[in-house]
Motif scaffolding. Structure first.
Motif, mmCIF file in Angstrom:
data_model
loop_
_atom_site.group_PDB
_atom_site.id
_atom_site.type_symbol
_atom_site.label_atom_id
_atom_site.label_comp_id
_atom_site.label_asym_id
_atom_site.label_seq_id
_atom_site.Cartn_x
_atom_site.Cartn_y
_atom_site.Cartn_z
ATOM 1 N N ARG A 180 0.808 -1.221 0.000
ATOM 2 C CA ARG A 180 0.000 0.000 0.000
ATOM 3 C C ARG A 180 0.839 1.267 0.000
ATOM 4 O O ARG A 180 0.504 2.245 -0.685
ATOM 5 C CB ARG A 180 -0.933 -0.019 1.212
ATOM 6 C CG ARG A 180 -1.806 1.217 1.347
ATOM 7 C CD ARG A 180 -2.660 1.117 2.594
ATOM 8 N NE ARG A 180 -3.546 2.256 2.740
ATOM 9 C CZ ARG A 180 -4.406 2.408 3.744
ATOM 10 N NH1 ARG A 180 -4.488 1.477 4.698
ATOM 11 N NH2 ARG A 180 -5.186 3.477 3.817
ATOM 12 N N HIS A 181 1.910 1.287 0.781
ATOM 13 C CA HIS A 181 2.695 2.505 0.945
ATOM 14 C C HIS A 181 4.069 2.438 0.288
ATOM 15 O O HIS A 181 4.444 3.340 -0.469
ATOM 16 C CB HIS A 181 2.842 2.835 2.430
ATOM 17 C CG HIS A 181 1.548 3.099 3.121
ATOM 18 N ND1 HIS A 181 0.722 4.141 2.777
ATOM 19 C CD2 HIS A 181 0.918 2.438 4.129
ATOM 20 C CE1 HIS A 181 -0.361 4.134 3.551
ATOM 21 N NE2 HIS A 181 -0.264 3.107 4.373
ATOM 22 N N ARG A 182 4.813 1.378 0.566
ATOM 23 C CA ARG A 182 6.216 1.343 0.151
ATOM 24 C C ARG A 182 6.365 1.081 -1.349
ATOM 25 O O ARG A 182 7.043 1.823 -2.061
ATOM 26 C CB ARG A 182 6.962 0.277 0.951
ATOM 27 C CG ARG A 182 6.865 0.431 2.463
ATOM 28 C CD ARG A 182 7.785 1.485 3.012
ATOM 29 N NE ARG A 182 9.160 1.151 2.720
ATOM 30 C CZ ARG A 182 9.881 0.224 3.380
ATOM 31 N NH1 ARG A 182 9.330 -0.457 4.376
ATOM 32 N NH2 ARG A 182 11.126 -0.008 3.050
ATOM 33 N N ASN A 225 -1.184 9.994 -10.277
ATOM 34 C CA ASN A 225 -2.622 9.914 -10.027
ATOM 35 C C ASN A 225 -3.164 8.518 -10.339
ATOM 36 O O ASN A 225 -4.262 8.359 -10.845
ATOM 37 C CB ASN A 225 -3.368 10.960 -10.858
ATOM 38 C CG ASN A 225 -3.191 10.748 -12.357
ATOM 39 O OD1 ASN A 225 -2.266 10.066 -12.783
ATOM 40 N ND2 ASN A 225 -4.082 11.327 -13.155
ATOM 41 N N PHE A 226 -2.395 7.509 -9.983
ATOM 42 C CA PHE A 226 -2.727 6.123 -10.316
ATOM 43 C C PHE A 226 -4.017 5.670 -9.626
ATOM 44 O O PHE A 226 -4.474 6.269 -8.636
ATOM 45 C CB PHE A 226 -1.569 5.197 -9.934
ATOM 46 C CG PHE A 226 -1.337 5.069 -8.445
ATOM 47 C CD1 PHE A 226 -1.920 4.042 -7.719
ATOM 48 C CD2 PHE A 226 -0.526 5.973 -7.775
ATOM 49 C CE1 PHE A 226 -1.706 3.921 -6.350
ATOM 50 C CE2 PHE A 226 -0.301 5.861 -6.409
ATOM 51 C CZ PHE A 226 -0.901 4.834 -5.694
ATOM 52 N N THR A 227 -4.549 4.585 -10.128
ATOM 53 C CA THR A 227 -5.765 3.973 -9.579
ATOM 54 C C THR A 227 -5.472 2.554 -9.116
ATOM 55 O O THR A 227 -4.816 1.785 -9.827
ATOM 56 C CB THR A 227 -6.881 3.936 -10.645
ATOM 57 O OG1 THR A 227 -7.248 5.274 -10.974
ATOM 58 C CG2 THR A 227 -8.101 3.189 -10.130
ATOM 59 N N ILE A 228 -5.942 2.211 -7.911
ATOM 60 C CA ILE A 228 -5.853 0.845 -7.393
ATOM 61 C C ILE A 228 -7.186 0.147 -7.604
ATOM 62 O O ILE A 228 -8.253 0.704 -7.303
ATOM 63 C CB ILE A 228 -5.506 0.843 -5.887
ATOM 64 C CG1 ILE A 228 -4.061 1.281 -5.655
ATOM 65 C CG2 ILE A 228 -5.731 -0.551 -5.280
ATOM 66 C CD1 ILE A 228 -3.657 1.340 -4.196
ATOM 67 N N GLN A 229 -7.136 -1.064 -8.122
ATOM 68 C CA GLN A 229 -8.329 -1.884 -8.261
ATOM 69 C C GLN A 229 -8.009 -3.327 -7.914
ATOM 70 O O GLN A 229 -6.880 -3.788 -8.081
ATOM 71 C CB GLN A 229 -8.888 -1.805 -9.686
ATOM 72 C CG GLN A 229 -9.478 -0.445 -10.047
ATOM 73 C CD GLN A 229 -10.181 -0.450 -11.391
ATOM 74 O OE1 GLN A 229 -9.640 -0.942 -12.375
ATOM 75 N NE2 GLN A 229 -11.392 0.096 -11.437
ATOM 76 N N GLY A 230 -9.022 -4.029 -7.426
ATOM 77 C CA GLY A 230 -8.888 -5.457 -7.204
ATOM 78 C C GLY A 230 -9.068 -6.211 -8.512
ATOM 79 O O GLY A 230 -9.779 -5.752 -9.412
ATOM 80 N N GLU A 256 -6.147 4.649 -0.190
ATOM 81 C CA GLU A 256 -6.006 5.785 -1.070
ATOM 82 C C GLU A 256 -5.837 5.299 -2.522
ATOM 83 O O GLU A 256 -5.216 4.270 -2.753
ATOM 84 C CB GLU A 256 -4.775 6.635 -0.689
ATOM 85 C CG GLU A 256 -4.759 7.131 0.751
ATOM 86 C CD GLU A 256 -4.188 6.115 1.725
ATOM 87 O OE1 GLU A 256 -3.961 4.953 1.328
ATOM 88 O OE2 GLU A 256 -3.991 6.487 2.902
ATOM 89 N N HIS A 257 -6.383 6.017 -3.441
ATOM 90 C CA HIS A 257 -6.283 5.719 -4.885
ATOM 91 C C HIS A 257 -7.174 4.568 -5.331
ATOM 92 O O HIS A 257 -7.193 4.231 -6.507
ATOM 93 C CB HIS A 257 -4.826 5.428 -5.301
ATOM 94 C CG HIS A 257 -3.901 6.595 -5.171
ATOM 95 N ND1 HIS A 257 -3.755 7.538 -6.148
ATOM 96 C CD2 HIS A 257 -3.097 6.982 -4.145
ATOM 97 C CE1 HIS A 257 -2.889 8.453 -5.745
ATOM 98 N NE2 HIS A 257 -2.483 8.138 -4.534
#
Length: 481
Positions: free
Chosen positions: A433-435, A449-454, A477-478
């Protein structure tokens, strides 16, 4: 001769004439080194750890001017000649000299480094200098003066300056791979070496951590034997329920976050500049300080150090976990990509808690993807273990096979395990998530401005990354529905 000097002399004679070397003496791993140290301690009951690390410094010939400036000479001139004869006649000299003395050959072999149980490679010289600095501070009741210059500052500063005409990304490192992780004997770097290879920086960070642990012991508490101290840091055992979440002591997979917590409050720029000034003073080359490019080279280099070793997680390279070759020509990604697709492996279904276990899981997944699925390679861009590390799959540059119809526009990252009913460890999730995502953005692989999706959001036939884990990432976030 002082009482300490006399005890050190007696130790050295017994150390270098009685000790005959450990089983597996030629293996360049941390276990062999710790075993050798423990045999010396067993031959000398009540051995002072400070005397031992000074003896090891003498063996490796590390009495340079800066080390003497901070720590003093490792032996007294009064008995130096006798001590030297004891060393030269001893069968142990070859093992400890080769284990500690750091060099890089013309063929790219890095010596003076060992493979740690967690799969990372550590240079012993900066590790031991940090430990000696901390022990000296503990024994004398003084601050650990010289900790940063001896472990990291000197190597970082000189590396920044020696390569200041190169891009900052080439002023540190590189990493490399062992000929065998089961019986390591040769470590080959992936490209020409800088003065601050990954192993040197790992050893420096570990030296800072363990040295500060020794120096911060209560005045009434005696320092633990060196072998036991090293075992506690490198030979820990993780439990499946919590993994690293359950560990409160300092252990090697946490070296980046712990060293950052110790060193970040310092003004690293001033620390490196002061270290370089001392180097030039001792070498009588103060005129180098007049170079107007020194300050910029140090600032640029430190930014790269922070990004590479504190922001980014440690990524275990393909050659280290035993990857087979890609079965066709890798296809480059067009960077930066816009998406990060989150997966769980489902099978293997249990979290992996050690380098050997995670490596086996990586090889099993690659074999399944290549042989059963008919893919060119393991499908994921990266895989996160619960051992504290990220494992390289297709990597930053190449198209994966992880999210059908979306491989060209995103990275696919999976955490090893089945997370239908339970969550990964907090530490594993934090790595992703962070690193890892911040590292990807900083290096230009992932759009800011990336997007996270499953995985399940863009592929209909899967429940990946599991109900529990998907519910968790929806709060990140994202994340976008």
């Amino acid at each position: 001769m002082t009482l300490f000097g006399l005890s050190f002399f007696v130790l050295a004679l017994s150390f270098f004439t009685v000790y005959s070397g450990p089983t597996g003496v030629h293996l360049r791993n941390m276990e062999s080194f710790i075993q050798a140290v423990q045999q010396v301690e067993d031959s000398n009951p009540g051995l002072c750890p400070l005397a031992l690390v000074r003896a090891l410094r003498k063996t490796a010939g590390h009495d340079d001017e800066m080390t003497i400036h901070f720590l003093g000479a490792s032996y007294s001139i009064a008995y130096a000649e006798v001590l030297e004869k004891a060393i030269l006649n001893a069968s142990s000299f070859s093992f400890f000299d080769k284990a500690i003395h750091h060099i890089v050959t013309d063929y790219g072999e890095e010596r003076g480094v060992v493979l740690a149980p967690d799969g990372t490679t550590v240079a012993l010289a900066p590790l031991l200098l940090g430990i000696e600095t901390g022990l000296r501070a503990k024994v004398e009741g003084t601050p650990p003066v010289g900790m940063f210059p001896l472990t990291l500052g000197r190597r970082l500063g000189l590396s920044f300056l020696s390569l200041q005409d190169f891009p900052p990304s080439n002023r540190l490192g590189p990493n490399g791979c062992w000929d065998s992780v089961e019986r390591p004997k040769l470590f080959k770097l992936s490209r020409p070496a800088t003065l601050a290879t990954d192993a040197v920086i790992n050893g420096g960070m570990d030296g800072v951590i363990l040295g500060m642990d020794y120096s911060n012991l209560p005045a009434s508490e005696q320092p633990q034997a060196l072998s036991e101290f090293l075992k506690g840091y490198y030979s820990y055992v993780l439990h499946e329920e919590q993994g690293l979440d359950d560990i409160t002591s300092h252990v090697s997979p946490r070296r980046r976050e712990i060293s950052r917590s110790i060193l970040e409050p310092l003004d690293l720029y001033s620390q490196v500049m002061e270290t370089l000034a001392l180097v030039w003073k001792l070498e009588k080359t103060e005129w180098i300080a007049l170079d107007t490019g020194v300050g910029k080279a140090v600032k640029d280099g430190l930014q790269e150090f922070v990004n590479k070793f504190w922001v980014c997680p440690q990524i275990i390279p393909r050659c280290q976990w035993g990857a087979k070759a890609y079965q066709s020509t890798p296809i480059p990604l067009s960077l930066p990509v816009q998406f990060l697709y989150v997966h769980h492996t489902y099978e293997p279904s249990s979290p992996c808690l050690s380098f050997p276990n995670c490596s086996r899981n990586m090889r099993a997944m690659q074999r399944f993807h290549q042989e059963d699925r008919g893919w060119s390679d393991i499908g994921y861009s990266f895989v996160v273990g619960s051992d504290g590390y990220v494992y390289e799959g297709r990597g930053w540059k190449y198209l994966g096979t992880h999210t059908r119809g979306h491989n060209s526009i995103g990275y696919g990252v999976s955490i090893i395990g089945n997370y239908t009913a339970a969550l990964p460890s907090h530490h594993a999730m934090d790595l992703l998530r962070h690193r890892l995502v911040q590292c990807a953005v900083d290096r230009g692989g992932l759009a800011a401005n990336f997007t996270i999706q499953g995985h399940r959001q863009v592929v209909n036939y899967t429940s990946c990354p599991g109900d529990a884990f998907f519910s968790e990432i929806r709060s990140w976030e994202h994340f976008r529905e």
